[in-house]
Write an enzyme that holds these catalytic residues in place. Structure first.
Site, PDB file in Angstrom:
ATOM      1  N   TYR A   6      34.817 -45.401 -83.220  1.00  0.00           N
ATOM      2  CA  TYR A   6      33.609 -46.182 -83.544  1.00  0.00           C
ATOM      3  C   TYR A   6      33.835 -47.202 -84.651  1.00  0.00           C
ATOM      4  CZ  TYR A   6      31.469 -42.069 -81.267  1.00  0.00           C
ATOM      5  OH  TYR A   6      31.141 -41.053 -80.410  1.00  0.00           O
ATOM      6  N   TYR A 133      21.775 -39.200 -76.275  1.00  0.00           N
ATOM      7  CA  TYR A 133      23.232 -39.257 -76.413  1.00  0.00           C
ATOM      8  C   TYR A 133      23.806 -38.013 -75.754  1.00  0.00           C
ATOM      9  CZ  TYR A 133      27.952 -39.216 -78.129  1.00  0.00           C
ATOM     10  OH  TYR A 133      29.327 -39.196 -78.182  1.00  0.00           O
ATOM     11  N   ASP A 223      21.273 -30.243 -72.762  1.00  0.00           N
ATOM     12  CA  ASP A 223      22.515 -30.514 -73.477  1.00  0.00           C
ATOM     13  C   ASP A 223      22.318 -30.004 -74.903  1.00  0.00           C
ATOM     14  OD1 ASP A 223      24.601 -31.504 -74.930  1.00  0.00           O
ATOM     15  OD2 ASP A 223      24.410 -33.586 -74.254  1.00  0.00           O
ATOM     16  N   LYS A 250      30.542 -28.366 -79.574  1.00  0.00           N
ATOM     17  CA  LYS A 250      30.559 -28.460 -81.045  1.00  0.00           C
ATOM     18  C   LYS A 250      30.705 -27.112 -81.759  1.00  0.00           C
ATOM     19  CE  LYS A 250      28.885 -33.089 -81.776  1.00  0.00           C
ATOM     20  NZ  LYS A 250      28.190 -33.826 -80.739  1.00  0.00           N
TER      21      LYS A 250
HETATM   22  C1  LIG Z   1      28.668 -34.592 -79.544  1.00  0.00           C
HETATM   23  C2  LIG Z   1      27.809 -34.496 -78.353  1.00  0.00           C
HETATM   24  C3  LIG Z   1      28.357 -34.558 -77.053  1.00  0.00           C
HETATM   25  C4  LIG Z   1      29.806 -34.859 -76.809  1.00  0.00           C
HETATM   26  O1  LIG Z   1      30.657 -33.861 -77.256  1.00  0.00           O
HETATM   27  P1  LIG Z   1      32.218 -34.200 -77.484  1.00  0.00           P
HETATM   28  O2  LIG Z   1      32.820 -32.876 -77.799  1.00  0.00           O
HETATM   29  O3  LIG Z   1      32.257 -35.169 -78.629  1.00  0.00           O
HETATM   30  O4  LIG Z   1      32.728 -34.797 -76.243  1.00  0.00           O
HETATM   31  C5  LIG Z   1      27.502 -34.397 -75.983  1.00  0.00           C
HETATM   32  N1  LIG Z   1      26.191 -34.184 -76.158  1.00  0.00           N
HETATM   33  C6  LIG Z   1      25.627 -34.105 -77.378  1.00  0.00           C
HETATM   34  C7  LIG Z   1      24.169 -33.827 -77.498  1.00  0.00           C
HETATM   35  C8  LIG Z   1      26.415 -34.274 -78.520  1.00  0.00           C
HETATM   36  O5  LIG Z   1      25.847 -34.253 -79.727  1.00  0.00           O
END
Ligand SMILES: *Cc1c(COP(=O)(O)O)cnc(C)c1O
Length: 400
Positions: A6, A133, A223, A250
């Site tokens: 970024y 996102y 998600d 994460k």
């Molecule tokens: C960080 C994130 C992702 C992507 O995860 P990566 O391990 O960075 O590929 C997907 N969805 C959400 C809501 C996120 O915060």
């Protein structure tokens, strides 16, 4: 050389070089600072947690990785069993992958193929939220709604397969009434939209979404890569409203190593189950079910339960509300709080320029983006350390 994320490499400021990390602290050669970002929200137990480090070391002494094609092993079996028991309802079927973005891709592929397997070829579109996102890979970017995608829109024109709506029940009802036959799934970051600006919304929206998805046969995908493992104050938002597919990443491994999982309920799994080879889910990341990742994830979940992290997070929220309630400044648009997340949104992004260095000089690592200054601290933070993080955020405005 390293190409950093970024960043315009030409104008990028030199990153801080970390030489050690322990608890909530990051160490440079000559300073220490509290990590108020938890390394992109993942390091919930702090750094160098003895139990987690030991879990990885002892697994490395056996083997670090074997592929999941044709092979299996105890760490991945135990983690899948644990998740199936721990997650609500019949979210029992765990597809592992190496990152959140890939796990989102898998969820979207699952949702599309679920209908194709039923010979329903009309449901090609995804419903998603404004400011969403979901990761940086192509389809994840497309269902997302931020800057990352703008150059692609310039190259290809309009998005064809994704519809975005705001987090308002009326907008939800309208889009379902008009277009429900086109959607295979509705994907959301539940309650807290992270990278889209730490935007918070009410559970009533998700309850209505669940009803409409049931009524019109659309799969609901949560998600929870960012919100999972307590960040909203709930263990998972899926405990409140149950999705058909849940994505975790994460904090899954306590931030030790990249890993993620896409968890399907019985109905989704059943849509792939049968004698026909073409109904299988055609996906298989090289490092899915990595043994080190699974061993550390299992221990991370055990710690989360044994040490009652939900009350730690409740305490973080109480302290944050106490410190931030009524905090105002002409440059601030809004202060938002939920569970282990606090965000100060400013009216003009320029007003955050220089904050990272300001915080660094006061012993806090922060990484504001656009108009958002935020903290998502490790859950093991002490009251004193948390107050320091929040004071540095407030102090920035007091001198302006
Ligand atoms: C960080 C994130 C992702 C992507 O995860 P990566 O391990 O960075 O590929 C997907 N969805 C959400 C809501 C996120 O915060």
């Amino acid at each position: 050389m390293i190409w950093y994320p970024y960043q315009q490499m030409k104008t990028m400021k030199e990153p801080y070089k970390i030489t050690n990390a322990e608890g909530v602290y990051l160490y440079t050669e000559d300073r220490k600072m509290i990590d108020s970002v938890s390394s992109w929200w993942s390091v919930i137990h702090g750094y160098k947690h003895p139990v987690l480090t030991e879990a990885m070391k002892s697994q490395a002494d056996r083997f670090s990785h074997v592929m999941l094609g044709g092979l299996t092993h105890e760490p991945v079996q135990k983690l899948a069993d644990k998740l199936a028991k721990w997650l609500p309802g019949d979210l029992d079927y765990c597809f592992f992958s190496d990152s959140g973005s890939v796990a989102v891709e898998v969820a979207l592929k699952m949702a599309l193929q679920y209908y194709v397997n039923k010979k329903d070829f009309k449901r090609t579109k995804v419903l998603s939220l404004t400011h969403a996102y979901h990761g940086d890979t192509f389809k994840a970017m497309e269902v997302g709604d931020d800057e990352d995608y703008h150059f692609i829109l310039e190259a290809y024109g309009e998005k064809k397969d994704v519809i975005h709506i705001p987090t308002q029940i009326q907008a939800l009802e309208e889009v379902f009434a008009a277009r429900h036959e086109e959607f295979n799934c509705f994907i959301v970051e539940p309650l807290l939209q992270g990278a889209g600006g730490m935007r918070m919304y009410d559970i009533s929206f998700l309850k209505r979404a669940r009803q409409l998805c049931d009524q019109f046969g659309v799969l609901l995908v949560f998600d929870e890569v960012a919100t999972g493992f307590g960040r909203t104050g709930n263990r998972f938002v899926a405990d409140l409203v149950q999705p058909d597919i849940l994505v975790l990443g994460k904090a899954l491994t306590g931030g030790y190593i990249g890993h993620a999982v896409t968890v399907a309920n019985h109905k989704v799994y059943n849509g792939f189950y049968g004698d026909e080879p073409w109904k299988a889910l055609m996906h298989g990341p090289t490092f899915m079910g990595n043994a080190l990742a699974c061993a550390v994830a299992l221990k991370s979940i055990e710690l989360f339960e044994e040490e009652d992290y939900i009350s730690k997070i409740r305490r973080i929220e109480e302290i944050t509300r106490r410190e931030m309630q009524g905090f105002k400044h002409p440059k601030i648009r809004e202060v938002r709080m939920m569970g282990g997340c606090v965000c100060v949104e400013v009216k003009d992004a320029k007003d955050l320029s220089g904050f990272q260095q300001f915080a660094f000089e006061r012993g806090v690592f922060s990484r504001p983006f656009l108009n958002y200054m935020y903290a998502m601290v490790p859950y093991v933070i002490t009251e004193e350390e948390l107050v320091k993080v929040l004071q540095v955020m407030k102090e920035w405005f007091s001198i302006r």
